[in-house]
Design a protein around this motif. Structure first.
Motif, short mmCIF file in Angstrom:
data_model
loop_
_atom_site.label_atom_id
_atom_site.label_comp_id
_atom_site.label_asym_id
_atom_site.label_seq_id
_atom_site.Cartn_x
_atom_site.Cartn_y
_atom_site.Cartn_z
N HIS A 148 -20.75 -45.26 46.43
CA HIS A 148 -21.61 -44.71 47.50
C HIS A 148 -22.59 -45.77 48.05
O HIS A 148 -22.45 -46.21 49.16
N HIS A 201 -22.14 -44.73 39.98
CA HIS A 201 -22.68 -44.12 41.20
C HIS A 201 -24.07 -44.72 41.43
O HIS A 201 -24.81 -44.93 40.47
N HIS A 216 -12.79 -37.84 40.88
CA HIS A 216 -13.10 -36.89 39.81
C HIS A 216 -12.04 -35.80 39.94
O HIS A 216 -12.18 -34.89 40.76
N ASP A 273 -13.11 -39.36 45.76
CA ASP A 273 -14.22 -38.74 45.04
C ASP A 273 -13.99 -37.26 44.71
O ASP A 273 -13.27 -36.94 43.78
N HIS A 321 -12.03 -44.21 43.49
CA HIS A 321 -13.01 -43.29 42.89
C HIS A 321 -12.51 -41.85 42.97
O HIS A 321 -12.35 -41.30 44.06
ZN LIG Z 1 -18.30 -39.65 42.21
#
Ligand SMILES: [Zn+2]
Length: 454
Positions: free
Chosen positions: A270, A233, A58, A321, A56
């Motif tokens: 998460h 998510h 970004h 993340d 994961h």
């Molecule tokens: Zn995320």
């Protein structure tokens, strides 16, 4: 064909000794010879463990890591205030910036031992919210960054349609929005052909159940037919759970499993706030949870119910993340020590197959992580798979003195990046190669330019 000789290399069944691995020009494993006695090889590696999948990411958020740690005395600082900063940041990134940031990030990931990344991507449109002439312009920049840095990429363009449950999107979210499912499917088609071009994998998904209307989630699940790994998510923040209860009269995970067929192909990012029923829903349906402990800690999300989840034989893996932390070792230890501090027990990672914490962790993060990339694996090193590995520095004091049965625990629990000599992808030493290409100049110029604009 290139031939490596590994004095110690970690497989699912444990350490193999004196193993010769031959690869073809593309870095694919053609032969694994255990207990090799000869001298027909080009490169000797004393200790190797598999490269770690980062499920994961970004990428653009890497550039703002460390920029949101001023907390004025009289103001609120939480996930939602951080998110406002993130939106402002996202509005100031053009395609070149995006590519420069991702290239630097992926190179840093490699230094830390990640060899494959799933990019959960929603920065689809230009600053006015209009499509680029190529629908997957920004996705392609991710693929180029992956290629230049030398990391394997699974591109996961995600569907983002509204601001919250039954709430129109905020104008600052305009770059993320697909108007309807058809719009999103066109983006997926375009991304699919780009992934093919760059020899990358594709995933699909929704940003979250709050960000996409319920009937559109149905349309996407029907469209996908479990062809690509599905990411989303879920239940990251308590407010998100409350909003879901207010709108759908169920908690997010309960609502998801009540309305859709959710199974092994679904990767829940998460899943911080779960009750017992939700833990059962995830584990009985064999879905995977992608944990991002440093980001979850940094954003004050909460602590995942790891103990109960493990008791139910839950599947999990790791993601970095927002990239506030880039070391998989830091993620693992934060997860472990968080639970030790809560339970006063040192026994965090265990099952009835192994007492060795790190062997269990490696098994979880590798196989579930690869599954999140859309890749089914049976062992860490297999014929026809890329030779991706971390070369451990055998001269570090604790590594040198470690017995084989403690070696992986020593690597996971006592070490940091200094224990990693190099990271190899497709048989190429990316640590060495990336030292010689100047990724930093473009990156620093990009950061300076964005800061000036903000
Ligand atoms: Zn995320």
């Amino acid at each position: 064909m290139k031939k490596f000789f590994f004095q110690k290399i970690l497989q699912k069944e444990g350490w193999l000794f004196n193993t010769k691995i031959s690869i073809d020009k593309e870095g694919k494993i053609k032969e694994i010879q255990k207990n090799y006695q000869g001298a027909d090889y080009e490169q000797l590696i004393p200790i190797a463990i598999p490269g770690i999948p980062n499920a994961h990411s970004h990428a653009f958020q890497y550039a703002m890591a460390g920029m949101t740690e001023n907390h004025p005395y009289n103001s609120q600082s939480d996930f939602w205030s951080w998110r406002k900063n993130m939106y402002d940041f996202a509005l100031n990134i053009d395609p070149d910036d995006f590519q420069n940031i991702a290239t630097m990030l992926y190179s840093e990931m490699l230094s830390n031992g990640y060899t494959h990344v799933a990019e959960f991507h929603y920065l689809h449109h230009d600053k006015n919210g209009q499509s680029y002439s190529s629908l997957s312009e920004m996705g392609e920049r991710i693929l180029i960054a992956g290629k230049n840095a030398g990391i394997d990429v699974t591109l996961v363009p995600v569907f983002y349609n509204q601001g919250n449950f039954n709430t129109a999107f905020h104008k600052k979210q305009r770059r993320f929005i697909n108007k309807n499912s058809d719009d999103y499917f066109k983006l997926i088609e375009c991304s699919r052909s780009k992934c093919k071009l760059y020899n990358s994998n594709l995933g699909v998904g929704i940003h979250s159940i709050r960000a996409v209307k319920d009937f559109m989630i149905t349309e996407l699940i029907d469209f996908n037919q479990n062809k690509y790994p599905f990411h989303l998510h879920i239940s990251e923040q308590l407010k998100e759970v409350e909003d879901c209860l207010n709108n759908y009269s169920l908690r997010p995970v309960e609502w998801l499993y009540s309305n859709f067929e959710v199974g092994e192909n679904h990767h829940l990012v998460h899943a911080t706030h779960l009750n017992k029923k939700e833990i059962k829903l995830i584990t009985q349906n064999k879905s995977n949870v992608i944990l991002c402990p440093t980001t979850e800690g940094n954003l004050a999300d909460g602590f995942f119910k790891l103990k109960e989840f493990q008791e139910n034989k839950g599947n999990w893996c790791l993601g970095s993340d927002s990239h506030i932390g880039l070391s998989p070792l830091e993620e693992i230890r934060l997860l472990d020590y968080g639970l030790r501090l809560q339970t006063n027990s040192r026994k965090t990672f265990y099952n009835n197959e192994t007492a060795n914490a790190s062997h269990l962790v490696m098994n979880k993060i590798f196989f579930n992580g690869m599954k999140a990339m859309g890749i089914e694996r049976k062992n860490y090193f297999e014929k026809e798979c890329s030779l991706n590995f971390i070369e451990i520095d055998e001269k570090r004091p604790l590594i040198k003195s470690s017995e084989n049965e403690d070696l992986l625990n020593t690597i996971f629990y006592t070490g940091d990046i200094r224990n990693i000599k190099s990271t190899y992808v497709k048989g190429l030493n990316r640590t060495e190669i990336n030292k010689n290409i100047d990724l930093s100049k473009n990156y620093y110029q990009t950061i300076r330019k964005i800061k000036e604009k903000m």
